[in-house]
Motif scaffolding. Structure first.
Motif, PDB file in Angstrom:
ATOM      1  N   MET A 112       0.854  -1.203   0.000  1.00 53.52           N
ATOM      2  CA  MET A 112       0.000   0.000   0.000  1.00 53.52           C
ATOM      3  C   MET A 112       0.890   1.253   0.000  1.00 53.52           C
ATOM      4  O   MET A 112       1.818   1.357   0.796  1.00 53.52           O
ATOM      5  CB  MET A 112      -0.854  -0.018   1.266  1.00 53.52           C
ATOM      6  N   SER A 113       0.587   2.153  -0.917  1.00 50.16           N
ATOM      7  CA  SER A 113       1.430   3.342  -0.975  1.00 50.16           C
ATOM      8  C   SER A 113       1.096   4.263   0.204  1.00 50.16           C
ATOM      9  O   SER A 113       0.007   4.212   0.763  1.00 50.16           O
ATOM     10  CB  SER A 113       1.204   4.079  -2.291  1.00 50.16           C
ATOM     11  N   LEU A 114       2.051   5.101   0.544  1.00 51.43           N
ATOM     12  CA  LEU A 114       1.846   6.020   1.669  1.00 51.43           C
ATOM     13  C   LEU A 114       0.660   6.941   1.429  1.00 51.43           C
ATOM     14  O   LEU A 114      -0.046   7.324   2.341  1.00 51.43           O
ATOM     15  CB  LEU A 114       3.109   6.860   1.876  1.00 51.43           C
ATOM     16  N   ARG A 115       0.427   7.284   0.154  1.00 54.80           N
ATOM     17  CA  ARG A 115      -0.649   8.199  -0.203  1.00 54.80           C
ATOM     18  C   ARG A 115      -1.993   7.737   0.387  1.00 54.80           C
ATOM     19  O   ARG A 115      -2.792   8.545   0.849  1.00 54.80           O
ATOM     20  CB  ARG A 115      -0.742   8.284  -1.728  1.00 54.80           C
ATOM     21  N   ASN A 116      -2.205   6.401   0.371  1.00 55.75           N
ATOM     22  CA  ASN A 116      -3.491   5.883   0.854  1.00 55.75           C
ATOM     23  C   ASN A 116      -3.675   6.058   2.354  1.00 55.75           C
ATOM     24  O   ASN A 116      -4.772   5.887   2.868  1.00 55.75           O
ATOM     25  CB  ASN A 116      -3.633   4.401   0.489  1.00 55.75           C
ATOM     26  N   HIS A 117      -2.600   6.354   3.058  1.00 53.83           N
ATOM     27  CA  HIS A 117      -2.722   6.582   4.503  1.00 53.83           C
ATOM     28  C   HIS A 117      -3.218   7.985   4.817  1.00 53.83           C
ATOM     29  O   HIS A 117      -3.487   8.304   5.966  1.00 53.83           O
ATOM     30  CB  HIS A 117      -1.368   6.369   5.190  1.00 53.83           C
ATOM     31  N   PHE A 118      -3.306   8.828   3.775  1.00 49.19           N
ATOM     32  CA  PHE A 118      -3.702  10.222   4.003  1.00 49.19           C
ATOM     33  C   PHE A 118      -5.067  10.513   3.370  1.00 49.19           C
ATOM     34  O   PHE A 118      -5.514   9.791   2.483  1.00 49.19           O
ATOM     35  CB  PHE A 118      -2.631  11.164   3.435  1.00 49.19           C
ATOM     36  N   LEU A 119      -5.688  11.595   3.826  1.00 43.12           N
ATOM     37  CA  LEU A 119      -7.004  11.981   3.311  1.00 43.12           C
ATOM     38  C   LEU A 119      -6.887  12.943   2.128  1.00 43.12           C
ATOM     39  O   LEU A 119      -7.877  13.504   1.669  1.00 43.12           O
ATOM     40  CB  LEU A 119      -7.797  12.653   4.448  1.00 43.12           C
ATOM     41  N   LEU A 120      -5.677  13.131   1.659  1.00 45.66           N
ATOM     42  CA  LEU A 120      -5.403  14.139   0.630  1.00 45.66           C
ATOM     43  C   LEU A 120      -6.107  13.833  -0.694  1.00 45.66           C
ATOM     44  O   LEU A 120      -6.277  12.654  -1.053  1.00 45.66           O
ATOM     45  CB  LEU A 120      -3.887  14.196   0.387  1.00 45.66           C
ATOM     46  N   ASP A 121      -6.470  14.888  -1.398  1.00 50.76           N
ATOM     47  CA  ASP A 121      -7.090  14.777  -2.722  1.00 50.76           C
ATOM     48  C   ASP A 121      -6.158  13.965  -3.633  1.00 50.76           C
ATOM     49  O   ASP A 121      -5.027  14.375  -3.904  1.00 50.76           O
ATOM     50  CB  ASP A 121      -7.275  16.209  -3.268  1.00 50.76           C
ATOM     51  N   PRO A 122      -6.611  12.819  -4.137  1.00 49.59           N
ATOM     52  CA  PRO A 122      -5.736  11.966  -4.961  1.00 49.59           C
ATOM     53  C   PRO A 122      -5.343  12.627  -6.275  1.00 49.59           C
ATOM     54  O   PRO A 122      -4.384  12.196  -6.934  1.00 49.59           O
ATOM     55  CB  PRO A 122      -6.578  10.709  -5.212  1.00 49.59           C
ATOM     56  N   ASN A 123      -6.061  13.678  -6.674  1.00 49.71           N
ATOM     57  CA  ASN A 123      -5.732  14.357  -7.934  1.00 49.71           C
ATOM     58  C   ASN A 123      -4.686  15.453  -7.764  1.00 49.71           C
ATOM     59  O   ASN A 123      -4.331  16.122  -8.724  1.00 49.71           O
ATOM     60  CB  ASN A 123      -7.005  14.980  -8.534  1.00 49.71           C
ATOM     61  N   VAL A 124      -4.239  15.629  -6.528  1.00 47.26           N
ATOM     62  CA  VAL A 124      -3.255  16.687  -6.273  1.00 47.26           C
ATOM     63  C   VAL A 124      -1.940  16.058  -5.839  1.00 47.26           C
ATOM     64  O   VAL A 124      -1.923  15.162  -4.991  1.00 47.26           O
ATOM     65  CB  VAL A 124      -3.772  17.646  -5.172  1.00 47.26           C
ATOM     66  N   VAL A 125      -0.844  16.490  -6.459  1.00 47.96           N
ATOM     67  CA  VAL A 125       0.485  16.077  -5.989  1.00 47.96           C
ATOM     68  C   VAL A 125       0.844  17.045  -4.869  1.00 47.96           C
ATOM     69  O   VAL A 125       1.194  18.195  -5.115  1.00 47.96           O
ATOM     70  CB  VAL A 125       1.531  16.135  -7.132  1.00 47.96           C
ATOM     71  N   PHE A 126       0.712  16.583  -3.660  1.00 50.06           N
ATOM     72  CA  PHE A 126       0.802  17.474  -2.502  1.00 50.06           C
ATOM     73  C   PHE A 126       2.255  17.594  -2.039  1.00 50.06           C
ATOM     74  O   PHE A 126       2.805  16.653  -1.478  1.00 50.06           O
ATOM     75  CB  PHE A 126      -0.081  16.922  -1.374  1.00 50.06           C
ATOM     76  N   LEU A 127       2.847  18.745  -2.277  1.00 47.14           N
ATOM     77  CA  LEU A 127       4.270  18.919  -1.943  1.00 47.14           C
ATOM     78  C   LEU A 127       4.492  19.873  -0.789  1.00 47.14           C
ATOM     79  O   LEU A 127       5.623  20.076  -0.377  1.00 47.14           O
ATOM     80  CB  LEU A 127       5.032  19.412  -3.189  1.00 47.14           C
ATOM     81  N   ASN A 128       3.431  20.482  -0.288  1.00 48.83           N
ATOM     82  CA  ASN A 128       3.631  21.457   0.789  1.00 48.83           C
ATOM     83  C   ASN A 128       3.174  20.898   2.135  1.00 48.83           C
ATOM     84  O   ASN A 128       2.154  21.313   2.683  1.00 48.83           O
ATOM     85  CB  ASN A 128       2.913  22.765   0.476  1.00 48.83           C
ATOM     86  N   HIS A 129       3.931  19.958   2.651  1.00 46.94           N
ATOM     87  CA  HIS A 129       3.613  19.435   3.978  1.00 46.94           C
ATOM     88  C   HIS A 129       4.015  20.451   5.052  1.00 46.94           C
ATOM     89  O   HIS A 129       3.483  20.449   6.155  1.00 46.94           O
ATOM     90  CB  HIS A 129       4.342  18.111   4.205  1.00 46.94           C
TER      91      HIS A 129
END
Ligand SMILES: Cc1ncc(COP(=O)(O)O)c(C=O)c1O
Length: 236
Positions: free
Chosen positions: A1-18
């Motif tokens: 499972m990729s780390l992305r799935n652990h977050f609620l982030l919009d899957p259509n956005v490459v989220f780089l500003n943590h």
């Protein structure tokens, strides 16, 4: 499972500003909501009795993580509030100087600038040449701004714009020897780098848990200024 799935982030956005506000992983967010439900279930009982024991447990766990006594930790909503809290409580006035770098975060910079105008002390933003090569070079550049009037040194642990980690341990050590109070803005530190409060030994340190520790928004801590000690030569 990729780390992305652990977050609620919009899957259509490459989220780089943590760095700005962090992002809360699903399991953490679920536990956070469980706490909110428990509070709403019995608000008075929760807020008037239970909360203190629960906060104590949280302070003990966090204290072990950052090597600090739970009694020296207080929770705040963010690092900016904590910097305001300490800056506004110091008896600084005309003739005093607060030394910072020119790499400080805007909201904290504005706080010191505002207070310097209101209370009459001087706020010095010392230039740190970049790229910085060694910890000693950074300390030397900062120390060029120290004068006999310097009462406080305010520095970020990890700077906002460049992500440069400042040698806060060395800075605090040298400041302590000179009788200068240290205020460290560690907004980006906890969860990103190993953090040892005892080793850093700042008079005041704050960090945001909602950034790199991935806690829910509004989770931060500070280690308070020790109680005034009349037998020392501290000015505060
Ligand atoms: C170095 C530094 N200090 C303080 C802050 C402010 O954090 P907060 O808005 O959570 O107080 C930031 C935000 O990115 C920062 O980079």
């Amino acid at each position: 499972m990729s780390l992305r799935n652990h977050f609620l982030l919009d899957p259509n956005v490459v989220f780089l500003n943590h760095g700005s506000f962090g992002a809360c992983p699903r399991p953490v967010f679920e536990v956070y909501q469980q706490w909110q439900r428990q509070l709403e279930h019995q608000p008075v009982q929760f807020l008037m009795t239970r909360v203190f024991d629960e906060l104590r447990v949280a302070r003990e766990v966090l204290g072990r993580y950052v090597n600090c006594s739970a009694d020296d930790l207080a929770f705040v909503t963010n690092a900016t509030s904590a910097v305001n809290l300490v800056a506004r409580s110091l008896p600084l006035g005309a003739g005093d100087e607060v030394l910072a770098t020119d790499l400080e975060y805007g909201a904290c910079d504005h706080t010191w600038q505002f207070l310097s105008q209101k209370q009459g002390f001087t706020y010095v933003r010392q230039h740190i040449p970049l790229p910085a090569t060694t910890a000693e070079a950074i300390v030397a550049a900062l120390w060029a701004g120290v004068t006999p009037r310097t009462k406080v040194i305010f520095v970020s642990h990890i700077t906002s714009a460049t992500a440069l980690t400042l040698p806060v341990e060395l800075i605090c050590q040298r400041a302590q020897a000179a009788g200068i109070l240290t205020v460290v803005d560690g907004a980006h530190a906890v969860g990103q780098i190993p953090l040892d409060m005892a080793a850093i030994n700042a008079d005041f340190y704050t960090s945001n848990c909602h950034k790199w520790l991935c806690a829910p928004k509004g989770s931060a801590f500070y280690t308070p200024i020790p109680a005034p000690n009349t037998s020392s030569n501290h000015w505060w």
